[in-house]
Design a protein around this motif. Structure first.
Motif, PDB file in Angstrom:
ATOM      1  N   GLY A 591      52.504  45.411  40.812  1.00 45.87           N
ATOM      2  CA  GLY A 591      53.639  45.164  41.698  1.00 45.87           C
ATOM      3  C   GLY A 591      54.946  45.422  41.003  1.00 45.87           C
ATOM      4  N   TYR A 592      55.878  46.131  41.706  1.00 38.94           N
ATOM      5  CA  TYR A 592      57.197  46.407  41.163  1.00 38.94           C
ATOM      6  C   TYR A 592      58.080  45.174  41.272  1.00 38.94           C
ATOM      7  N   ALA A 593      59.298  45.301  40.736  1.00 39.52           N
ATOM      8  CA  ALA A 593      60.200  44.153  40.626  1.00 39.52           C
ATOM      9  C   ALA A 593      60.459  43.474  41.964  1.00 39.52           C
ATOM     10  N   ASP A 594      60.554  44.243  43.021  1.00 40.85           N
ATOM     11  CA  ASP A 594      60.879  43.655  44.321  1.00 40.85           C
ATOM     12  C   ASP A 594      59.647  43.474  45.202  1.00 40.85           C
ATOM     13  N   GLU A 595      58.464  43.520  44.616  1.00 39.13           N
ATOM     14  CA  GLU A 595      57.227  43.441  45.386  1.00 39.13           C
ATOM     15  C   GLU A 595      56.413  42.191  45.032  1.00 39.13           C
ATOM     16  N   GLU A 596      55.531  41.853  45.948  1.00 43.04           N
ATOM     17  CA  GLU A 596      54.567  40.795  45.659  1.00 43.04           C
ATOM     18  C   GLU A 596      53.663  41.235  44.518  1.00 43.04           C
ATOM     19  N   LYS A 597      53.313  40.295  43.650  1.00 42.03           N
ATOM     20  CA  LYS A 597      52.492  40.624  42.487  1.00 42.03           C
ATOM     21  C   LYS A 597      51.040  40.224  42.737  1.00 42.03           C
ATOM     22  N   GLU A 598      50.144  41.186  42.504  1.00 43.42           N
ATOM     23  CA  GLU A 598      48.714  40.891  42.555  1.00 43.42           C
ATOM     24  C   GLU A 598      48.209  40.806  41.118  1.00 43.42           C
ATOM     25  N   ILE A 599      47.666  39.634  40.772  1.00 44.03           N
ATOM     26  CA  ILE A 599      47.280  39.367  39.382  1.00 44.03           C
ATOM     27  C   ILE A 599      45.774  39.250  39.289  1.00 44.03           C
ATOM     28  N   THR A 600      45.206  39.917  38.296  1.00 46.89           N
ATOM     29  CA  THR A 600      43.784  39.798  37.986  1.00 46.89           C
ATOM     30  C   THR A 600      43.649  39.358  36.541  1.00 46.89           C
ATOM     31  N   ILE A 601      42.884  38.298  36.331  1.00 49.09           N
ATOM     32  CA  ILE A 601      42.659  37.787  34.979  1.00 49.09           C
ATOM     33  C   ILE A 601      41.162  37.762  34.727  1.00 49.09           C
ATOM     34  N   ASP A 602      40.739  38.461  33.682  1.00 42.70           N
ATOM     35  CA  ASP A 602      39.329  38.489  33.290  1.00 42.70           C
ATOM     36  C   ASP A 602      39.136  37.700  32.006  1.00 42.70           C
ATOM     37  N   LEU A 603      38.106  36.852  32.008  1.00 43.80           N
ATOM     38  CA  LEU A 603      37.705  36.121  30.810  1.00 43.80           C
ATOM     39  C   LEU A 603      36.320  36.586  30.398  1.00 43.80           C
ATOM     40  N   GLN A 604      36.128  36.801  29.120  1.00 42.56           N
ATOM     41  CA  GLN A 604      34.802  37.072  28.589  1.00 42.56           C
ATOM     42  C   GLN A 604      34.465  36.001  27.565  1.00 42.56           C
ATOM     43  N   LEU A 605      33.241  35.470  27.650  1.00 40.09           N
ATOM     44  CA  LEU A 605      32.824  34.383  26.779  1.00 40.09           C
ATOM     45  C   LEU A 605      31.925  34.878  25.669  1.00 40.09           C
ATOM     46  N   HIS A 606      31.962  34.186  24.548  1.00 42.34           N
ATOM     47  CA  HIS A 606      31.040  34.476  23.452  1.00 42.34           C
ATOM     48  C   HIS A 606      29.617  34.108  23.882  1.00 42.34           C
ATOM     49  N   THR A 607      28.672  34.974  23.621  1.00 41.76           N
ATOM     50  CA  THR A 607      27.262  34.666  23.840  1.00 41.76           C
ATOM     51  C   THR A 607      26.459  35.105  22.624  1.00 41.76           C
ATOM     52  N   THR A 608      25.267  34.578  22.506  1.00 46.64           N
ATOM     53  CA  THR A 608      24.399  34.887  21.369  1.00 46.64           C
ATOM     54  C   THR A 608      23.544  36.108  21.675  1.00 46.64           C
ATOM     55  N   ASP A 609      23.716  37.147  20.888  1.00 45.08           N
ATOM     56  CA  ASP A 609      22.880  38.353  21.005  1.00 45.08           C
ATOM     57  C   ASP A 609      22.882  38.920  22.421  1.00 45.08           C
ATOM     58  N   GLY A 610      24.012  38.833  23.077  1.00 53.50           N
ATOM     59  CA  GLY A 610      24.099  39.421  24.412  1.00 53.50           C
ATOM     60  C   GLY A 610      23.124  38.850  25.408  1.00 53.50           C
ATOM     61  N   SER A 611      22.886  37.517  25.335  1.00 52.65           N
ATOM     62  CA  SER A 611      21.874  36.899  26.191  1.00 52.65           C
ATOM     63  C   SER A 611      22.225  36.975  27.665  1.00 52.65           C
ATOM     64  N   CYS A 612      23.483  37.259  27.992  1.00 50.02           N
ATOM     65  CA  CYS A 612      23.885  37.330  29.393  1.00 50.02           C
ATOM     66  C   CYS A 612      23.865  38.759  29.937  1.00 50.02           C
ATOM     67  N   ASP A 613      23.397  39.714  29.125  1.00 50.75           N
ATOM     68  CA  ASP A 613      23.299  41.083  29.617  1.00 50.75           C
ATOM     69  C   ASP A 613      22.258  41.143  30.717  1.00 50.75           C
ATOM     70  N   GLN A 614      22.610  41.776  31.825  1.00 52.44           N
ATOM     71  CA  GLN A 614      21.716  41.827  32.984  1.00 52.44           C
ATOM     72  C   GLN A 614      20.409  42.544  32.679  1.00 52.44           C
TER      73      GLN A 614
END
Length: 974
Positions: A591-614
């Motif tokens: 979003g520009y200065a005079d526009e509504e802002k769309e915010i996306t926040i991604d969190l990634q967590l520590h896991t052991t040996d990629g146990s959360c890999d699909q």
């Protein structure tokens, strides 16, 4: 068989012991129900009694007291007992010597019963009286018998003659307290009478002087008391006790007596006393007339806990508080007025007394050991409908330097019973921190979570300060119960903790404990130590040990959930793993200065040996199902943010995402979180402060709006509409409207306008409602909030206590209204008049007896559970809750309950039914109705015993009730 050491008269006694095995026991392999732990029976027959049906058999051990009247043929059967537990069996019959079988262990084996009482007749009264008491080696009440008195003491209550049982404790109860034990339901045994007598002796009462010599020769002088009949029942009762309107009849459940008598037990190789204050709580209910007798309640509070409450009315505080209100509050002129305060409601009084009583006696009264006039001396209650002036989010605030705790309405008017109980202990613990703990102990506490000062100053320099003191407030209080912000853009972390931070992220019982400071951490931890010790022990065992050994002098608390409301969860692979720490934060703002802002926040967590890999097809143990934070601007505006797995809700993941918008008028600059709470499907939580990860969120809004909506003076209108007929019911709309100046626009999320409507009766909680905003020109408009009242609502005078406004830029403002206040204006009033026969003042009623113990079609409550994979149980469990409810007039509305797992984690459930969201109840509200609620515990649920800790009910007139199914048990070293 048994020596005279245990019996008044040695005799041959045999007892039949039976188990409940067979098909029902075998079915437990696949169906886990509430009856799994109790499945043994002690039965028998007593011979030689002239009138067996007047005699009583009692079965007891260290944690249970059960009694039953004999059948006409002398037989008895007490079932649902714990297997592999030792029980004492006593036979009590008037005119016969009391006999005891000291040790009985229910088993699968059976033997014949032959108890002969024909030769145990006590001597009749013939020129002399004979009484014998003997220690039975099992209980303080012991064994006793006396001559058969042909003319027992008789009392007349309500024109009915009532005999006082021929039991020493019963006669003392009548002599000192005018309590007449009635045998019309369950006969009162010596054990019951003795436990009640000892409890009454513990409680301060104005006609008794504990430890002092009175003007007469007896410890109590009950000349002004009237006789009260007490009935003992085997039924479960809400609050364990009922009191008739004119206070001449009391019915008390035998449940209250089980742990009332301290028993000598061994726990963790230590010998001590094991007991409960449940009977004490019922007795407080009686002495204070369910909390309505504020004078009697204050007498208990002053003499047992050293604190005083206002015993007056809303319009006329008592003599003590009439002047205190003008001098004691530390928060400014608006609070130094009686109009800002009110007395506690009856249920609040009982809650406070009972929670104070749960603490060890050494912590009943908190005073400065060097200056006794300093310490906890007063409890204040802010007027209904009003938030705290400084800390609007706070349900209560403790002021150790000023010597008082103040409670807000929001502390009590919710369905979270456990939170109310913990809150009382939490606030009192602030006084323990200030007056009991020395600097050495505080430093030891800091080490347990690695607390430190974020500015690198010495912790010792802050530990002796009172963050709630009057002096600090006048300088600008640094303590908050909500969240604050740091205006420096060079350090964009949010400091909401008085400059404290903790390096540990999981050994906390709540997010609030980790968010704030060591003082709040201790207060939260102590509150759980008393009211949910399993959670503290599982989350922070070192803190549990510190509190046990340093504060409680070795006192240990256990919480027992009513056994028929528990069930077992089976799991070979439980998930006790906390969600992983935050590994990566990615913030995107579109979003520009005079526009509504769309915010996306991604969190990634520590896991052991990629146990959360699909593609690995493994259980994501370190993943999370959700996360929450509140982000703050540099102008004290905020927004709540919720994160969910990127791949969709329902499956734990190490990748979480939140998407939201901010308007072009929101505060320009940096926005930051104070804390992120990360939760997995089983309630395991990690709390991470802004010092634990990198974060930058910049909002480029040069046209920011930092002006909050303004209430226009004297514009509040309060009206009551004409009566309408809706579905055969009378409805009137109460409307609050006020003018607003707002230059950008009000919130469009449904939170623009909010009002609290308060009844003149201070025992009635306020009604809260959101409303709508109506613009009239560029910077003006008005808010309108409507509440539909029905013929069931409380009559009386209503006013607007407070109103709140939020604009689209998230600026917030508030206005309070009070009569006769030097700062706040008065509100207009309206009077709601409903016919007495329609007005609903009673809470809903629930069937409290266990469904497994009553006939089909009888009101009850029960829970059953079945593992979904019995061959390889993984914690996934299908659960069915059954309950019966009814209401006297308006009908059942909202229902919720808390399920507690073996780790002490509480899981909240809101129960929908056909009338959950209707204005009026469809059907006959007075008729008992059976309800069922089915749900499934997720894979990975903790194995062990789960149970319903509490259940809350509301009706459609706003009356609420919470049923507590827990009992707090104390173990003290002998």
């Amino acid at each position: 068989m048994f020596s005279k050491k245990h019996l008044i008269l040695g005799m041959a006694i045999s007892v039949a012991l039976a188990g409940c095995g067979g098909a029902e026991e075998n079915s437990a392999q696949t169906s886990v129900s509430s009856q799994a732990t109790k499945q043994k029976t002690i039965s028998g027959k007593v011979n030689g009694l002239t009138t067996p049906e007047t005699a009583m058999v009692t079965v007891s051990n260290s944690h249970e007291l059960r009694s039953q009247r004999l059948a006409s043929d002398g037989s008895f059967s007490l079932s649902d007992l714990d297997k592999n537990e030792k029980y004492t069996v006593k036979i009590h019959a008037n005119g016969y010597k009391q006999n005891e079988l000291p040790v009985v262990i229910p088993s699968l084996n059976s033997t014949d019963v032959n108890i002969d009482m024909s030769e145990e007749i006590t001597p009749e009264l013939d020129g002399k009286f004979h009484y014998v008491w003997e220690d039975d080696g099992q209980s303080v009440s012991g064994l006793e018998y006396a001559s058969a008195v042909n003319s027992p003491l008789n009392i007349v209550i309500n024109d009915e003659q009532q005999a006082v049982p021929n039991i020493a404790a019963a006669q003392t109860l009548y002599r000192d307290y005018k309590i007449v034990l009635d045998n019309s339901d369950l006969p009162w045994t010596q054990a019951h009478a003795y436990r009640l007598l000892e409890t009454m002796r513990q409680l301060p009462q104005e006609h008794c002087r504990q430890g002092q010599v009175t003007t007469g020769s007896l410890p109590c002088e009950p000349s002004g008391l009237k006789e009260v009949k007490w009935i003992l029942t085997s039924s479960h009762i809400s609050g364990d006790i009922t009191i008739s309107e004119n206070r001449d009849l009391v019915t008390i459940s035998e449940d209250t007596f089980s742990y009332a008598n301290p028993q000598i037990v061994t726990m963790d190789k230590q010998r001590g006393r094991f007991f409960s204050k449940r009977l004490h709580h019922a007795a407080v209910n009686y002495l204070t007339n369910a909390g309505k007798d504020r004078g009697a309640a204050n007498f208990i509070l002053e003499n047992r806990f050293g604190v005083t409450i206002d015993t007056g009315s809303q319009d006329a505080p008592d003599a003590t508080f009439a002047s205190l209100y003008n001098t004691l509050p530390v928060t400014g002129a608006a609070d130094r007025s009686a109009s800002s305060w009110q007395p506690f409601t009856p249920k609040e009084i009982l809650l406070i007394i009972n929670q104070f009583e749960e603490m060890p006696s050494g912590l009943h009264i908190i005073r400065d050991k060097n200056t006794p006039e300093k310490g906890l001396k007063y409890l204040l209650r802010r007027r209904n409908g009003h938030d705290h002036l400084l800390y609007p989010d706070a349900p209560a605030v403790a002021w150790p330097s000023a010597g008082y705790i103040e409670f807000m309405e929001k502390a009590f008017n919710n369905a979270n019973l456990e939170h109310m109980q913990r809150l009382v202990i939490h606030e009192k613990t602030h006084f323990i921190w200030h007056y009991v703990l020395n600097t050495e102990l505080k430093l030891e506490w800091l080490k347990l979570s690695e607390w430190y000062r974020v500015d690198n100053t010495r912790a010792e320099d802050y530990l002796s300060q009172d963050p709630y003191s009057h002096d600090i407030h006048e300088k600008g209080s640094s303590h908050t119960h909500g969240s604050a912000y740091n205006p420096s853009i060079t350090n964009i972390t949010v400091d909401s903790s008085d400059g404290w931070s903790a390096r540990k992220t999981t050994n906390f019982v709540s997010g609030y404990a980790q968010l704030k400071n060591p003082n709040e951490d201790l207060a939260e931890s102590v509150s759980f130590f008393l009211n949910n010790p399993d959670k503290l022990r599982s989350r922070a065992p070192k803190k549990y040990e510190f509190i046990r050994d340093r504060l409680m002098s070795g006192v240990v608390y256990l919480q027992r959930i009513r056994k028929d409301l528990t069930f077992e969860v089976l799991n070979l692979y439980p998930d006790y793993v906390y969600p992983g720490k935050i590994k990566k934060v990615e913030v995107t703002v579109d979003g520009y200065a005079d526009e509504e802002k769309e915010i996306t926040i991604d969190l990634q967590l520590h896991t052991t040996d990629g146990s959360c890999d699909q593609d690995k097809n493994e259980q994501c143990l370190e993943g999370a199902s959700s996360a929450y934070t509140r982000i703050f601007s540099q102008g004290d505006t905020y927004k709540d943010i919720h994160f969910y797995p990127v791949d969709g809700r329902g499956t734990p993941s190490d990748k979480l995402r939140a998407t939201f918008t901010l308007p072009a008028s929101a505060k320009d600059g940096w926005w930051s979180p104070a804390q992120i709470q990360i939760t997995d499907p089983h309630g395991n939580q990690r709390y991470q402060r802004s010092t634990d990860y990198g974060w930058q969120l910049f909002i480029n809004n040069p046209e920011e709006d930092t002006t909050a909506p303004q209430y226009l003076a004297d514009s509040l209108r309060l009206t009551l509409g004409e009566k309408e007929n809706i579905d055969g019911h009378t409805v009137q709309t109460m409307t609050a409207a006020w003018d607003v100046r707002e230059n950008v626009g009000m919130s469009e999320s449904g939170e623009a306008c909010f009002a609290r409507f308060a009844n003149a009766n201070s025992d009635v909680y306020s009604m809260n409602e959101f409303g709508t905003y109506h613009p009239t020109n560029d910077d003006r408009g008005y808010c309108q909030v409507d509440i539909k009242t029905t013929e069931y609502f409380r009559s009386g005078e209503y006013r607007v206590a407070s109103l709140f406004m939020t604009d689209k830029s998230l600026n917030r403002s508030r206005m309070d209204f009070e009569d006769n206040n030097p700062v706040h204006p008065s509100s207009p009033k309206v009077t709601l008049t409903n016919i007495n026969r329609d007005e609903d003042t009673q809470s809903p009623e629930i069937g409290l007896d266990g469904c497994s113990k009553v006939a089909a079609g009888t009101p009850c409550i029960g829970i059953q559970a079945i593992p979904t994979s019995p061959a390889a149980p993984n914690g996934e469990t299908a659960v069915e809750l059954t309950y019966w409810a009814r209401d006297d007039k308006s009908g059942l509305n909202k229902v919720s309950f808390k399920l507690r797992d073996p780790q002490g984690i509480e899981h909240n459930y809101f129960v929908d039914h056909n009338n959950s969201n209707t204005l009026f109840f469809v059907g006959n509200p007075q008729q008992w109705q059976e309800y069922h609620y089915n749900f499934v515990l997720p894979v990975g649920s903790a194995p062990g015993t789960w149970g319903i800790a509490s259940m809350s009910f509301n009706d459609k007139a706003g009356n609420a009730k919470s049923e507590d199914f827990t009992e707090t048990l104390m173990f003290t070293l002998k």
